[in-house]
Enzyme design. Sequence first.
Site, PDB file in Angstrom:
ATOM      1  N   ASP A  89       0.867  -1.179   0.000  1.00  0.00           N
ATOM      2  CA  ASP A  89       0.000   0.000   0.000  1.00  0.00           C
ATOM      3  C   ASP A  89       0.907   1.234   0.000  1.00  0.00           C
ATOM      4  O   ASP A  89       2.127   1.118   0.031  1.00  0.00           O
ATOM      5  CB  ASP A  89      -0.955  -0.038   1.200  1.00  0.00           C
ATOM      6  CG  ASP A  89      -0.221   0.015   2.523  1.00  0.00           C
ATOM      7  OD1 ASP A  89       1.015   0.188   2.524  1.00  0.00           O
ATOM      8  OD2 ASP A  89      -0.878  -0.114   3.564  1.00  0.00           O
ATOM      9  N   GLY A  91       0.967   3.775   2.196  1.00  0.00           N
ATOM     10  CA  GLY A  91       1.242   4.376   3.497  1.00  0.00           C
ATOM     11  C   GLY A  91       0.215   5.419   3.885  1.00  0.00           C
ATOM     12  O   GLY A  91       0.172   5.869   5.018  1.00  0.00           O
ATOM     13  N   ASP A 260      -7.985  -7.127   0.933  1.00  0.00           N
ATOM     14  CA  ASP A 260      -6.990  -7.336   1.980  1.00  0.00           C
ATOM     15  C   ASP A 260      -7.656  -6.947   3.277  1.00  0.00           C
ATOM     16  O   ASP A 260      -8.544  -6.096   3.290  1.00  0.00           O
ATOM     17  CB  ASP A 260      -5.757  -6.442   1.777  1.00  0.00           C
ATOM     18  CG  ASP A 260      -5.980  -5.060   2.343  1.00  0.00           C
ATOM     19  OD1 ASP A 260      -5.596  -4.836   3.517  1.00  0.00           O
ATOM     20  OD2 ASP A 260      -6.561  -4.204   1.657  1.00  0.00           O
ATOM     21  N   CYS A 298     -13.127 -28.276   7.591  1.00  0.00           N
ATOM     22  CA  CYS A 298     -11.907 -27.598   7.138  1.00  0.00           C
ATOM     23  C   CYS A 298     -10.744 -28.581   7.092  1.00  0.00           C
ATOM     24  O   CYS A 298     -10.578 -29.409   7.987  1.00  0.00           O
ATOM     25  CB  CYS A 298     -11.589 -26.440   8.080  1.00  0.00           C
ATOM     26  SG  CYS A 298     -10.066 -25.556   7.672  1.00  0.00           S
ATOM     27  N   CYS A 303      -7.108 -27.890  11.841  1.00  0.00           N
ATOM     28  CA  CYS A 303      -8.331 -28.692  11.947  1.00  0.00           C
ATOM     29  C   CYS A 303      -8.087 -30.192  11.771  1.00  0.00           C
ATOM     30  O   CYS A 303      -8.838 -30.996  12.304  1.00  0.00           O
ATOM     31  CB  CYS A 303      -9.372 -28.187  10.952  1.00  0.00           C
ATOM     32  SG  CYS A 303     -10.018 -26.566  11.416  1.00  0.00           S
ATOM     33  N   HIS A 329      -5.890 -21.333  10.758  1.00  0.00           N
ATOM     34  CA  HIS A 329      -7.254 -21.708  10.396  1.00  0.00           C
ATOM     35  C   HIS A 329      -8.021 -20.531   9.797  1.00  0.00           C
ATOM     36  O   HIS A 329      -8.675 -20.669   8.751  1.00  0.00           O
ATOM     37  CB  HIS A 329      -8.028 -22.287  11.587  1.00  0.00           C
ATOM     38  CG  HIS A 329      -9.481 -22.368  11.280  1.00  0.00           C
ATOM     39  ND1 HIS A 329     -10.006 -23.355  10.481  1.00  0.00           N
ATOM     40  CD2 HIS A 329     -10.504 -21.505  11.540  1.00  0.00           C
ATOM     41  CE1 HIS A 329     -11.293 -23.119  10.287  1.00  0.00           C
ATOM     42  NE2 HIS A 329     -11.622 -21.999  10.930  1.00  0.00           N
TER      43      HIS A 329
HETATM   44 ZN   LIG Z   1      -9.177 -25.144   9.769  1.00  0.00          ZN
END
Ligand SMILES: [Zn+2]
Length: 371
Positions: A89, A91, A260, A298, A303, A329
Amino acid sequence: MTLEIEARDGMARSGVFRTAHGTVATPAFMPVGTRGSVKMLDGDDLERVGAQMVLSNTYHLMLRPGSDVVRDLGGLHDFMNWRGPILTDSGGYQVFSLDAGVSEIGVTFRSTYDGSRVELTPERAIAVQEDLGSDIAVTLDVLVGLPAARSVVEAAMQRTLRWAARSMKARRRGDQQLFGIIQGGTDPSLRSESAARTAELGFDGYAVGGLSVGESDAERDRAIEVVVGELPEDRVRYTMGLGDTEGMLHAVARGIDLFDCVLPTRLARHGKVLTPDGDYSIRRAAHTRSSIPLDPSCACRTCTSYSRGYLRHLYQTGEPTGLRLLTMHNVTYTLNLMSWMRNAIMEGHFERFMASTIERRVSGVSRESLA
Ligand SMILES: [Zn+2]
């Protein structure tokens, strides 16, 4: 052409974005490496969780260790051991949250590290990002806190346009793309003018700035709609700082390609777990003896290897490993969400996917609160 659209479904689109360090399937999410590291993760971790592209903050790196140091150590990719694309980016966002002095020339502010006086101009923001060697640089813009008078928002938008033209002239590297930033607050006519005139300058992609700063969801959705209507089809559209599930679904539905946000990593450090069935806190006593993973659907390393009971214990005792596993995760979930969106667009049922995802998360949270 840097973006090749592969499928469209209403305004939503999926495609392939080409950069100097490889291609990115869009819609895409960039984990945020504020100081040259995504908190708790290194370059290998990012590859393992399936990140395609990361964001790093010009403001922090220019103050510590200094963009010349990063350049002398081979540029940001070598410095942080990340082989994929990097967007830096400008700034602007950090600087304007620091009570900066702003003039037509640029911004002056005090470093958060040692209090020294620093000047950032549109030209310097480009030079710093060229030193860092990111694949995509972003122009320095002028931010205003909302709500603000229309005249104040308009003056900031006009100055942002003049700075965008100066940034374009300051470019030296041919291997770095440059994205312009669209401002204009929540005023549709200012947003529309900002988008049309930024597009006239002919950037490689377009960032929608000044959102996720306290406006309503309806105001944000409207601002995105107006902006997208003015932008060329074959360029990436990026909403800066937007990263919650529902917000990203609504943005993709309106033609946004790139995101983002610090949210997935920051929430992990607060013990909050993101899942397709809604978000919950690992701190809750209900997880003490739970042997199931954070999200049974997941496939991330956390997980497949650890129980909620173990992760709650690590969190409660302040073990850094717990924060790291929760971060892995949450980043995996966010990247998975992008890939589900891409599939839904390619299969032509994005609207249905969006409605069912939102519905599932709402009903999952109410189930969880009864548990
Ligand atoms: Zn996960």
